[in-house]
Design a protein around this motif. Sequence first.
Motif, PDB file in Angstrom:
ATOM      1  N   TYR A 139       0.817  -1.212   0.000  1.00  0.00           N
ATOM      2  CA  TYR A 139       0.000   0.000   0.000  1.00  0.00           C
ATOM      3  C   TYR A 139       0.854   1.266   0.000  1.00  0.00           C
ATOM      4  CZ  TYR A 139      -4.589  -2.167   0.793  1.00  0.00           C
ATOM      5  OH  TYR A 139      -5.767  -2.866   0.655  1.00  0.00           O
ATOM      6  N   GLY A 140       2.161   1.127   0.192  1.00  0.00           N
ATOM      7  CA  GLY A 140       3.009   2.313   0.255  1.00  0.00           C
ATOM      8  C   GLY A 140       2.794   3.107   1.526  1.00  0.00           C
ATOM      9  N   ILE A 141       2.621   2.401   2.659  1.00  0.00           N
ATOM     10  CA  ILE A 141       2.300   3.037   3.934  1.00  0.00           C
ATOM     11  C   ILE A 141       3.351   2.675   4.980  1.00  0.00           C
ATOM     12  CG2 ILE A 141       0.660   2.997   5.874  1.00  0.00           C
ATOM     13  CD1 ILE A 141      -1.571   2.599   3.803  1.00  0.00           C
ATOM     14  N   THR A 142       3.746   3.651   5.767  1.00  0.00           N
ATOM     15  CA  THR A 142       4.541   3.410   6.964  1.00  0.00           C
ATOM     16  C   THR A 142       3.766   3.956   8.144  1.00  0.00           C
ATOM     17  OG1 THR A 142       6.664   3.479   5.801  1.00  0.00           O
ATOM     18  CG2 THR A 142       6.695   3.896   8.192  1.00  0.00           C
ATOM     19  N   ALA A 143       3.279   3.060   9.008  1.00  0.00           N
ATOM     20  CA  ALA A 143       2.458   3.433  10.165  1.00  0.00           C
ATOM     21  C   ALA A 143       2.840   2.549  11.342  1.00  0.00           C
ATOM     22  CB  ALA A 143       0.978   3.290   9.836  1.00  0.00           C
ATOM     23  N   PRO A 144       3.943   2.867  12.017  1.00  0.00           N
ATOM     24  CA  PRO A 144       4.405   2.014  13.123  1.00  0.00           C
ATOM     25  C   PRO A 144       3.351   1.789  14.191  1.00  0.00           C
ATOM     26  CG  PRO A 144       6.063   3.646  12.536  1.00  0.00           C
ATOM     27  CD  PRO A 144       4.839   3.999  11.772  1.00  0.00           C
ATOM     28  N   ARG A 145       2.544   2.805  14.467  1.00  0.00           N
ATOM     29  CA  ARG A 145       1.510   2.670  15.492  1.00  0.00           C
ATOM     30  C   ARG A 145       0.559   1.527  15.179  1.00  0.00           C
ATOM     31  NH1 ARG A 145      -2.107   7.336  18.285  1.00  0.00           N
ATOM     32  NH2 ARG A 145      -0.045   8.274  18.373  1.00  0.00           N
ATOM     33  N   PHE A 146       0.374   1.233  13.893  1.00  0.00           N
ATOM     34  CA  PHE A 146      -0.554   0.181  13.476  1.00  0.00           C
ATOM     35  C   PHE A 146       0.172  -1.035  12.918  1.00  0.00           C
ATOM     36  CE2 PHE A 146      -2.649   4.312  13.029  1.00  0.00           C
ATOM     37  CZ  PHE A 146      -3.712   4.137  13.898  1.00  0.00           C
ATOM     38  N   GLY A 147       1.472  -1.108  13.169  1.00  0.00           N
ATOM     39  CA  GLY A 147       2.242  -2.282  12.761  1.00  0.00           C
ATOM     40  C   GLY A 147       2.437  -2.418  11.273  1.00  0.00           C
ATOM     41  N   ILE A 148       2.529  -1.299  10.550  1.00  0.00           N
ATOM     42  CA  ILE A 148       2.682  -1.338   9.094  1.00  0.00           C
ATOM     43  C   ILE A 148       3.929  -0.570   8.693  1.00  0.00           C
ATOM     44  CG2 ILE A 148       1.654  -0.718   6.861  1.00  0.00           C
ATOM     45  CD1 ILE A 148      -1.078  -0.738   8.247  1.00  0.00           C
ATOM     46  N   ASP A 149       4.789  -1.193   7.898  1.00  0.00           N
ATOM     47  CA  ASP A 149       5.914  -0.498   7.262  1.00  0.00           C
ATOM     48  C   ASP A 149       6.196  -1.171   5.935  1.00  0.00           C
ATOM     49  OD1 ASP A 149       8.069   0.895   6.423  1.00  0.00           O
ATOM     50  OD2 ASP A 149       9.295   0.582   8.213  1.00  0.00           O
ATOM     51  N   ASP A 150       5.551  -0.666   4.897  1.00  0.00           N
ATOM     52  CA  ASP A 150       5.652  -1.283   3.576  1.00  0.00           C
ATOM     53  C   ASP A 150       7.002  -1.057   2.905  1.00  0.00           C
ATOM     54  OD1 ASP A 150       3.103  -2.373   3.639  1.00  0.00           O
ATOM     55  OD2 ASP A 150       2.164  -0.601   2.768  1.00  0.00           O
ATOM     56  N   TYR A 151       7.841  -0.195   3.463  1.00  0.00           N
ATOM     57  CA  TYR A 151       9.144   0.071   2.846  1.00  0.00           C
ATOM     58  C   TYR A 151      10.285  -0.689   3.514  1.00  0.00           C
ATOM     59  CZ  TYR A 151       7.282   3.771  -0.129  1.00  0.00           C
ATOM     60  OH  TYR A 151       6.599   4.469  -1.100  1.00  0.00           O
ATOM     61  N   THR A 152       9.984  -1.484   4.530  1.00  0.00           N
ATOM     62  CA  THR A 152      11.030  -2.240   5.218  1.00  0.00           C
ATOM     63  C   THR A 152      11.796  -3.117   4.239  1.00  0.00           C
ATOM     64  OG1 THR A 152       9.814  -2.290   7.307  1.00  0.00           O
ATOM     65  CG2 THR A 152      11.501  -3.971   6.987  1.00  0.00           C
ATOM     66  N   GLY A 153      13.117  -2.961   4.231  1.00  0.00           N
ATOM     67  CA  GLY A 153      13.979  -3.793   3.397  1.00  0.00           C
ATOM     68  C   GLY A 153      13.968  -3.461   1.927  1.00  0.00           C
ATOM     69  N   LEU A 154      13.297  -2.397   1.522  1.00  0.00           N
ATOM     70  CA  LEU A 154      13.224  -2.050   0.106  1.00  0.00           C
ATOM     71  C   LEU A 154      14.083  -0.835  -0.198  1.00  0.00           C
ATOM     72  CD1 LEU A 154       9.398  -2.429  -0.629  1.00  0.00           C
ATOM     73  CD2 LEU A 154      11.217  -4.116  -0.967  1.00  0.00           C
ATOM     74  N   ASP A 155      14.684  -0.840  -1.383  1.00  0.00           N
ATOM     75  CA  ASP A 155      15.461   0.300  -1.865  1.00  0.00           C
ATOM     76  C   ASP A 155      14.724   0.888  -3.063  1.00  0.00           C
ATOM     77  OD1 ASP A 155      17.293   2.152  -2.708  1.00  0.00           O
ATOM     78  OD2 ASP A 155      18.723   0.690  -3.506  1.00  0.00           O
ATOM     79  N   VAL A 156      14.163   2.082  -2.869  1.00  0.00           N
ATOM     80  CA  VAL A 156      13.432   2.729  -3.961  1.00  0.00           C
ATOM     81  C   VAL A 156      14.141   3.998  -4.421  1.00  0.00           C
ATOM     82  CG1 VAL A 156      11.193   1.794  -3.263  1.00  0.00           C
ATOM     83  CG2 VAL A 156      11.948   4.010  -2.364  1.00  0.00           C
ATOM     84  N   LYS A 157      15.330   4.236  -3.951  1.00  0.00           N
ATOM     85  CA  LYS A 157      16.032   5.467  -4.308  1.00  0.00           C
ATOM     86  C   LYS A 157      16.278   5.527  -5.813  1.00  0.00           C
ATOM     87  CE  LYS A 157      19.864   8.429  -2.910  1.00  0.00           C
ATOM     88  NZ  LYS A 157      21.037   8.574  -2.006  1.00  0.00           N
ATOM     89  N   GLY A 158      15.786   6.621  -6.429  1.00  0.00           N
ATOM     90  CA  GLY A 158      15.936   6.794  -7.859  1.00  0.00           C
ATOM     91  C   GLY A 158      15.007   5.913  -8.673  1.00  0.00           C
ATOM     92  N   LYS A 159      14.082   5.210  -8.013  1.00  0.00           N
ATOM     93  CA  LYS A 159      13.175   4.290  -8.687  1.00  0.00           C
ATOM     94  C   LYS A 159      11.731   4.778  -8.569  1.00  0.00           C
ATOM     95  CE  LYS A 159      16.386   0.583  -7.526  1.00  0.00           C
ATOM     96  NZ  LYS A 159      16.620  -0.685  -6.778  1.00  0.00           N
TER      97      LYS A 159
END
Length: 542
Positions: A139-159
């Motif tokens: 979903y492209g969401i980072t919401a630690p309070r709700f246990g969500i981090d869709d970018y964990t371990g991903l490299d999107v720099k320049g992408k």
Amino acid sequence: MKRRCLLDATIAALAAGALPASARGQPPQAEQKRLQAHVRFLADPLLEGREAGTRGFDLAAAYVASQFAQLGLKPMGDAGGYAQAVPLKSARLAATPPTLEFCRGAACERLAWLDEFSTRPDMARAHAEMQGELVFVGYGITAPRFGIDDYTGLDVKGKIAVALAGRPLKLPSEEGAHFGNGRTKQELADRHGAIGLITLATPRSDRVSPFHLNRQYADAVYMDWQAPEGGGGNDVPGMLGTATLSVQAAPRLLAKITGDYAGLVADAEAGRPLPRGELGLSARLVRDTVHGQARSHNVIGCIEGGRRKHEFIVLTAHLDHLGRKGDVIYPGAMDNAMGVAMLLETARLLAQSPGTLERSVLVIALTGEEKAQSGSSYFAQHPTVPAQAMAAAINIDMPVLLHDFKDVVALGAEHSTLGAAVERAARRLGLQTSPDLMPEQSRFTRSDQYSFVRCGIPALILGPGGASFKRGEDGNALINDFRRQRYHQPGDDLSLAFHWPAAQRFAQLQWELVRELAQQAERPRWLPGDFFGELYGRQGGR
């Protein structure tokens, strides 16, 4: 005949403003005829849909300013007047259609414009190109309070980040609206170094905002307030481009990681882990944009308070609508002539309220809500009063008043002490409060109150609930029918079956709420540990 109808509506409204106030010592009462007169004028076809930057909007703004003057509101715009100029930059796609293609190595596939993808003009560049590798980020969401981090371990720099539309269903209504908002997702992708965002429609998002409607807006003129550097004030600077893929096209993009798009969406909605990562594809988006400039303005008046007159309760409603397309006019009777009528009637009641309001009330008819909330965003970032002095914001936008409602929905109320004030105001009128029954609509982030929230100011928007004092009347069915058949259509006009006693009650509720906030000893504040208070509250010092 049209000119005569418009003149009659004007005379009726001006005459209403000249009538004597309520008897001394008695609470003032909202009046149906005043509300009717305002709506009749503002939704008259001669105003041509009140699009920001047009003569029709300017006529509506002059009308509102004249009402402010009659009520004795203090001008709080530029140079001692009611108008705050909002510089607008316009953008529309050029005649040459945009192109979007996906490549796997040397093999490329071009998608069909408006059948398989849509995009919007670029506010900053006349010719814009975005090219990069694709990374699926859930979903492209980072919401630690709700246990969500869709970018964990991903490299999107320049992408280019690729995300599902919307948000997991487990998120609460207002927080979900925030995280599912397109701008929030762009800002997060930008912070992670992505250069663009491609959104994949889902069956649920397509029910809320059907992809086929993009054809209706293909030649639309988009606007934003113009930033000093020349772009739009709401631009996310690192984003070189955004696009949305239809439900039919989206599965092809994820073929490398799943052959079951429906199953992936079901897992996402249920909050189950998704197979995120590189898609083995690159994308290239090309757009040409024609830019222009326009000028519109917010209309701002003030009812001065007493001992705390240097603190302000902000009451807003957007004055603009969609304008016209050729010979077809979009009058915007419910959206938002009704809201402005509520604004004016609430201002009249406040101006005539017995006793002294401790805080001042800033009354604003906003431009550009239909243009990315540009008027409220501009005011929130360029207020004509000290930013720290704005204690709370109450917004009125398209209350769908077609039934004898007996409950109200207060989006944003549960995040601050505004919620308790709403409860008390509703009880005084024999009304109940109800939760948001349409969280998928993400209404909390789709209107002007959100511009104030983003600046750290507690804010909310009220709307009628579905319950009715009339036995057997289904308010939700009437509201949903309006949204399906009339919302943002030419049929949002004076032929609607307005429930004027309900409109009167709704205006009375607005007065009850704003009056209490202006009188109470404690300044409105975010609740301890609240999500929005922690995210934005420090900006407003609250």
